[in-house]
Design a protein around this motif. Structure first.
Motif, PDB file in Angstrom:
ATOM      1  N   ALA A 383       4.505 -34.673  53.991  1.00  0.00           N
ATOM      2  CA  ALA A 383       3.573 -34.620  52.862  1.00  0.00           C
ATOM      3  C   ALA A 383       4.051 -33.626  51.814  1.00  0.00           C
ATOM      4  O   ALA A 383       3.958 -33.877  50.605  1.00  0.00           O
ATOM      5  CB  ALA A 383       2.177 -34.246  53.347  1.00  0.00           C
ATOM      6  N   HIS A 384       4.576 -32.497  52.276  1.00  0.00           N
ATOM      7  CA  HIS A 384       5.088 -31.499  51.334  1.00  0.00           C
ATOM      8  C   HIS A 384       6.317 -32.024  50.595  1.00  0.00           C
ATOM      9  O   HIS A 384       6.460 -31.831  49.386  1.00  0.00           O
ATOM     10  CB  HIS A 384       5.438 -30.209  52.083  1.00  0.00           C
ATOM     11  CG  HIS A 384       5.941 -29.123  51.177  1.00  0.00           C
ATOM     12  ND1 HIS A 384       5.094 -28.260  50.528  1.00  0.00           N
ATOM     13  CD2 HIS A 384       7.204 -28.779  50.796  1.00  0.00           C
ATOM     14  CE1 HIS A 384       5.819 -27.426  49.778  1.00  0.00           C
ATOM     15  NE2 HIS A 384       7.104 -27.727  49.937  1.00  0.00           N
ATOM     16  N   ILE A 385       7.200 -32.705  51.305  1.00  0.00           N
ATOM     17  CA  ILE A 385       8.406 -33.255  50.675  1.00  0.00           C
ATOM     18  C   ILE A 385       8.040 -34.328  49.656  1.00  0.00           C
ATOM     19  O   ILE A 385       8.626 -34.402  48.575  1.00  0.00           O
ATOM     20  CB  ILE A 385       9.353 -33.830  51.747  1.00  0.00           C
ATOM     21  CG1 ILE A 385       9.916 -32.695  52.621  1.00  0.00           C
ATOM     22  CG2 ILE A 385      10.499 -34.615  51.104  1.00  0.00           C
ATOM     23  CD1 ILE A 385      10.723 -33.182  53.808  1.00  0.00           C
ATOM     24  N   LEU A 386       7.034 -35.139  49.976  1.00  0.00           N
ATOM     25  CA  LEU A 386       6.645 -36.240  49.082  1.00  0.00           C
ATOM     26  C   LEU A 386       5.997 -35.747  47.803  1.00  0.00           C
ATOM     27  O   LEU A 386       6.268 -36.268  46.716  1.00  0.00           O
ATOM     28  CB  LEU A 386       5.674 -37.192  49.798  1.00  0.00           C
ATOM     29  CG  LEU A 386       6.194 -37.974  51.001  1.00  0.00           C
ATOM     30  CD1 LEU A 386       5.132 -38.951  51.472  1.00  0.00           C
ATOM     31  CD2 LEU A 386       7.477 -38.711  50.671  1.00  0.00           C
ATOM     32  N   ASN A 387       5.142 -34.731  47.908  1.00  0.00           N
ATOM     33  CA  ASN A 387       4.376 -34.334  46.721  1.00  0.00           C
ATOM     34  C   ASN A 387       3.905 -32.883  46.802  1.00  0.00           C
ATOM     35  O   ASN A 387       2.740 -32.610  47.059  1.00  0.00           O
ATOM     36  CB  ASN A 387       3.162 -35.259  46.543  1.00  0.00           C
ATOM     37  CG  ASN A 387       2.409 -34.976  45.259  1.00  0.00           C
ATOM     38  OD1 ASN A 387       2.969 -34.461  44.301  1.00  0.00           O
ATOM     39  ND2 ASN A 387       1.123 -35.312  45.234  1.00  0.00           N
ATOM     40  N   PRO A 388       4.803 -31.931  46.538  1.00  0.00           N
ATOM     41  CA  PRO A 388       4.391 -30.520  46.570  1.00  0.00           C
ATOM     42  C   PRO A 388       3.803 -30.056  45.242  1.00  0.00           C
ATOM     43  O   PRO A 388       3.223 -28.985  45.154  1.00  0.00           O
ATOM     44  CB  PRO A 388       5.715 -29.792  46.848  1.00  0.00           C
ATOM     45  CG  PRO A 388       6.742 -30.662  46.182  1.00  0.00           C
ATOM     46  CD  PRO A 388       6.248 -32.085  46.331  1.00  0.00           C
ATOM     47  N   ASP A 389       3.957 -30.862  44.213  1.00  0.00           N
ATOM     48  CA  ASP A 389       3.615 -30.452  42.855  1.00  0.00           C
ATOM     49  C   ASP A 389       2.125 -30.167  42.704  1.00  0.00           C
ATOM     50  O   ASP A 389       1.283 -30.967  43.073  1.00  0.00           O
ATOM     51  CB  ASP A 389       4.026 -31.563  41.883  1.00  0.00           C
ATOM     52  CG  ASP A 389       4.006 -31.092  40.444  1.00  0.00           C
ATOM     53  OD1 ASP A 389       4.018 -29.881  40.218  1.00  0.00           O
ATOM     54  OD2 ASP A 389       3.981 -31.947  39.536  1.00  0.00           O
ATOM     55  N   GLY A 390       1.813 -28.999  42.140  1.00  0.00           N
ATOM     56  CA  GLY A 390       0.436 -28.661  41.818  1.00  0.00           C
ATOM     57  C   GLY A 390      -0.404 -28.148  42.967  1.00  0.00           C
ATOM     58  O   GLY A 390      -1.594 -27.878  42.800  1.00  0.00           O
ATOM     59  N   THR A 391       0.190 -27.969  44.145  1.00  0.00           N
ATOM     60  CA  THR A 391      -0.577 -27.506  45.304  1.00  0.00           C
ATOM     61  C   THR A 391      -0.595 -25.991  45.398  1.00  0.00           C
ATOM     62  O   THR A 391      -1.594 -25.406  45.821  1.00  0.00           O
ATOM     63  CB  THR A 391       0.023 -28.092  46.603  1.00  0.00           C
ATOM     64  OG1 THR A 391       0.016 -29.509  46.514  1.00  0.00           O
ATOM     65  CG2 THR A 391      -0.782 -27.660  47.820  1.00  0.00           C
ATOM     66  N   HIS A 396       7.277 -21.330  43.099  1.00  0.00           N
ATOM     67  CA  HIS A 396       8.423 -21.132  43.995  1.00  0.00           C
ATOM     68  C   HIS A 396       8.228 -21.886  45.310  1.00  0.00           C
ATOM     69  O   HIS A 396       9.185 -22.405  45.891  1.00  0.00           O
ATOM     70  CB  HIS A 396       8.601 -19.635  44.270  1.00  0.00           C
ATOM     71  CG  HIS A 396       9.567 -19.344  45.374  1.00  0.00           C
ATOM     72  ND1 HIS A 396      10.929 -19.541  45.249  1.00  0.00           N
ATOM     73  CD2 HIS A 396       9.374 -18.875  46.647  1.00  0.00           C
ATOM     74  CE1 HIS A 396      11.529 -19.210  46.386  1.00  0.00           C
ATOM     75  NE2 HIS A 396      10.612 -18.807  47.241  1.00  0.00           N
ATOM     76  N   TYR A 397       6.978 -21.980  45.748  1.00  0.00           N
ATOM     77  CA  TYR A 397       6.686 -22.590  47.052  1.00  0.00           C
ATOM     78  C   TYR A 397       6.570 -24.114  46.969  1.00  0.00           C
ATOM     79  O   TYR A 397       6.313 -24.771  47.985  1.00  0.00           O
ATOM     80  CB  TYR A 397       5.430 -21.966  47.653  1.00  0.00           C
ATOM     81  CG  TYR A 397       5.620 -20.482  47.875  1.00  0.00           C
ATOM     82  CD1 TYR A 397       6.289 -20.021  48.998  1.00  0.00           C
ATOM     83  CD2 TYR A 397       5.192 -19.560  46.919  1.00  0.00           C
ATOM     84  CE1 TYR A 397       6.510 -18.665  49.183  1.00  0.00           C
ATOM     85  CE2 TYR A 397       5.411 -18.200  47.093  1.00  0.00           C
ATOM     86  CZ  TYR A 397       6.077 -17.761  48.229  1.00  0.00           C
ATOM     87  OH  TYR A 397       6.315 -16.418  48.407  1.00  0.00           O
ATOM     88  N   GLU A 398       6.772 -24.679  45.780  1.00  0.00           N
ATOM     89  CA  GLU A 398       6.827 -26.132  45.640  1.00  0.00           C
ATOM     90  C   GLU A 398       8.210 -26.667  45.990  1.00  0.00           C
ATOM     91  O   GLU A 398       8.418 -27.881  46.005  1.00  0.00           O
ATOM     92  CB  GLU A 398       6.449 -26.539  44.215  1.00  0.00           C
ATOM     93  CG  GLU A 398       4.986 -26.264  43.879  1.00  0.00           C
ATOM     94  CD  GLU A 398       4.625 -26.661  42.457  1.00  0.00           C
ATOM     95  OE1 GLU A 398       5.548 -27.056  41.704  1.00  0.00           O
ATOM     96  OE2 GLU A 398       3.449 -26.573  42.089  1.00  0.00           O
ATOM     97  N   GLN A 399       9.147 -25.777  46.240  1.00  0.00           N
ATOM     98  CA  GLN A 399      10.477 -26.226  46.643  1.00  0.00           C
ATOM     99  C   GLN A 399      10.406 -26.926  48.001  1.00  0.00           C
ATOM    100  O   GLN A 399       9.504 -26.679  48.807  1.00  0.00           O
ATOM    101  CB  GLN A 399      11.433 -25.040  46.730  1.00  0.00           C
ATOM    102  CG  GLN A 399      11.685 -24.337  45.404  1.00  0.00           C
ATOM    103  CD  GLN A 399      12.656 -23.193  45.554  1.00  0.00           C
ATOM    104  OE1 GLN A 399      13.742 -23.357  46.100  1.00  0.00           O
ATOM    105  NE2 GLN A 399      12.262 -22.023  45.074  1.00  0.00           N
ATOM    106  N   THR A 400      11.399 -27.779  48.251  1.00  0.00           N
ATOM    107  CA  THR A 400      11.430 -28.514  49.522  1.00  0.00           C
ATOM    108  C   THR A 400      12.701 -28.201  50.306  1.00  0.00           C
ATOM    109  O   THR A 400      13.154 -29.013  51.104  1.00  0.00           O
ATOM    110  CB  THR A 400      11.346 -30.032  49.263  1.00  0.00           C
ATOM    111  OG1 THR A 400      12.418 -30.419  48.389  1.00  0.00           O
ATOM    112  CG2 THR A 400      10.021 -30.400  48.614  1.00  0.00           C
ATOM    113  N   SER A 401      13.271 -27.038  50.071  1.00  0.00           N
ATOM    114  CA  SER A 401      14.454 -26.623  50.828  1.00  0.00           C
ATOM    115  C   SER A 401      14.050 -26.276  52.253  1.00  0.00           C
ATOM    116  O   SER A 401      12.876 -25.985  52.535  1.00  0.00           O
ATOM    117  CB  SER A 401      15.105 -25.413  50.160  1.00  0.00           C
ATOM    118  OG  SER A 401      14.222 -24.305  50.169  1.00  0.00           O
TER     119      SER A 401
END
Length: 582
Positions: A383-391, A396-401
């Protein structure tokens, strides 16, 4: 250096440029070369580098397989090179996975040294490329740094930003006017650049995946801005290749009467022999897999898997190159035996009652996911990889590394690699911990976020659900950090910092009915210690204190434990301690 490689015998007045024997020199009254281009530096800092056609972030980019999509490519080549063509916008559209991005990439690479001025490749799963906030900034930066256009446009673009640095945060229409339209008008009026001279300059702007811009209204807004610029005097000199799915709002926007005389369009579908192209692609790629797998495939016939099986796969693809590409990535995975993996795909059958617009692609995705653990953690990470934007309250924590995922989800180092190890055919997983993990194709996002299509693999990416996931793992982090009689000891972990600063903000975004796992997590934490951790870590003001206290009060009611707060002492505005007894 020649700034107008195809132009001859002309002069741009006012002393800005001079043409001598085909070589153009510039000095802008002797001052230009002394400037440090502070405005361009601002653009660079705000441009989306991943939207460029040659961005490392997109490597390897989708590309047309040699010998495929020849008709579509020829149509676009003729449109680009025909200076007499009256249409300045070309819309290339088609269903998911038919190869639009591959065509856009191929055209961008082919015309990079001649006609290409700028590109923007949208991507739904990339927070920096799924909106318009930096679109015109990114386009103008490419114009200003173009080997051919740069010497002409970087001065007025740089000046526009230096005169108004806040332009990078202005509304889109103002960005477009100040960073693109006015610099072009400056060349036309001040430097006397004629329409014919413009035709010898790079003028092609490629926009791919417009439908992957999350805000549908923004899609229409961008098309409206372009339409007005191409139908209002003075006309913008650029041409636009726009690639997207034929979504209703995009299709409707292109129906505007002002588009009629300036728009050409191509439906990339079965009419362009996609079946033959897919067969050629599969044949070449299976041959490559056979050779690259060495000894394990040494006994396999050179024409493996045979024309019959290739035709079966072509029929399953239904014109979707993404189906064929996913099959190849799955079969060719170095951790598996290609013959066995191909047999698994061939055994997948579509039942009569299977309701999906892309049945074979959906079943292929299900097969790939079937070897993954159906755990809570797996779906939370996806879920984080699919759509981290705006959460998150810190981008910085919207990254998916891997390093961010392991920190946020309270995982040991290397766990993300193990969790996603079977998904290389649908995810781009870097070989290091710092680059973002990305979805290979938007159709996989569509599949996972559509409950009807994905069934038990459904991933809920709604904001309330995202905040609930984040809060659950922040509570885990806090639980491990709150020790020794409710005293929070600061650690060097940025994730501890974020957890103690923003857990209450995420709690406010999950609604009035916390999930069972949130209730379980809260029951395992001492609320007094939690409040102490929050107040000690934040820059504490009375407002912060009241907010935190209200959240704890709400939690107390939800948990029906009603702790009694006996005393409160503020040692300073920044540091406060709460004395409480259960």
């Amino acid at each position: 250096m020649s700034f107008f490689p195809n132009a001859h015998n002309f002069t741009i007045n006012n002393g800005s440029f001079a043409n001598a024997a085909g070589d153009v020199n510039y000095n802008f009254h002797g001052k230009l070369e002394e400037q440090d281009y502070a405005g361009l530096k601002v653009l660079y800092q705000n441009a989306v580098q991943g939207a460029f056609y040659n961005s490392e972030q997109r490597f390897p980019p989708p590309n047309c397989h040699p010998g495929t999509r020849t008709q579509v490519l020829e149509i676009l080549r003729n449109w680009i090179t025909d200076v007499a063509d009256s249409t300045s916008i070309h819309w290339l559209y088609g269903a998911a996975g038919v190869g639009k991005s591959a065509v856009a990439q191929t055209i961008s690479e082919e015309f990079a040294a001649s006609h290409l001025a700028a590109t923007f490749f949208f991507a739904r799963a990339d927070p920096s490329r799924n909106n318009l906030s930096s679109f015109f900034i990114t386009i103008s930066y490419q114009l200003a740094t173009s080997p051919t256009l740069g010497p002409l446009l970087k001065h007025p673009i740089d000046l526009a930003v230096r005169d108004n640095p806040s332009i990078v945060h202005a509304i889109l229409e103002e960005q477009f006017r100040d960073l693109i339209v006015l610099p072009c008008i400056w060349l036309t009026t001040t430097c006397r650049l004629t329409t014919e001279q413009w035709k010898d300059l790079p003028r092609l702007i490629v926009i791919d995946g417009l439908d992957e811009c999350d805000d549908i209204a923004s899609q229409e807004r961008l098309l409206s801005i372009i339409r007005k610029a191409k139908t209002t005097t003075p006309l913008l000199p650029f041409e636009f290749l726009i690639c997207s799915r034929p979504e209703p709002r995009i299709r409707n926007a292109f129906r505007h009467q002002d588009f009629h005389s300036i728009l050409d369009y191509t439906d990339i579908g079965e009419s362009f022999k996609s079946g033959k192209d897919i067969a050629d692609y599969l044949r070449d790629e299976f041959d490559r897999i056979r050779r690259e797998h060495g000894q394990s495939m040494a006994h396999i016939a050179e024409d493996w898997p045979g024309s019959g099986i290739i035709q079966q796969l072509v029929q399953k693809a239904c014109g979707q190159f993404i189906y064929a590409a996913t099959v190849i990535k799955y079969v060719g995975d170095y951790d598996g035996f290609p013959v066995e993996r191909l047999e698994i795909i061939l055994k997948i059958t579509v039942h009569d009652n299977f309701d999906s617009p892309y049945p074979d692609l959906d079943l292929l995705y299900m097969q790939i996911l079937s070897v993954c653990p159906k755990t809570e953690l797996f779906f939370d990470v996806m879920a984080h990889i699919l759509n981290p934007d705006g959460t998150f309250f810190d981008k910085h924590y919207e990254q998916t590394s891997a390093i961010v995922l392991e920190g946020l989800f309270f995982l040991p180092k290397g766990k993300v690699w193990a969790l996603l190890s079977r998904l290389h055919s649908v995810l781009l997983i870097p070989e290091n911990d710092h680059d973002n993990i990305a979805v290979r194709h938007a159709s996989f996002i569509d599949f996972l976020t559509d409950r009807k299509r994905s069934g038990s693999y459904f991933v809920n990416t709604e904001k309330g659900a995202q905040h609930e996931r984040v809060l659950f793992y922040l509570l885990k982090i806090i639980s491990s950090s709150t020790i020794d009689n409710w005293k929070y000891e600061r650690t060097q972990s940025e994730f501890d910092d974020y957890a103690c600063t923003f857990w209450d903000a995420h709690f406010r975004n999950i609604g009035n009915s916390p999930s069972s796992r949130i209730l379980t997590g809260l029951n395992q934490i001492d609320l007094c210690g939690l409040l102490n951790a929050t107040l000690q870590y934040k820059i504490t003001t009375s407002a912060y204190f009241i907010d935190a206290l209200q959240v704890v009060s709400i939690i107390s009611k939800v948990l029906s434990i009603g702790p009694k707060f006996i005393g409160l002492s503020f040692q300073s505005v920044r540091y406060s301690s709460l004395i409480c007894y259960p």
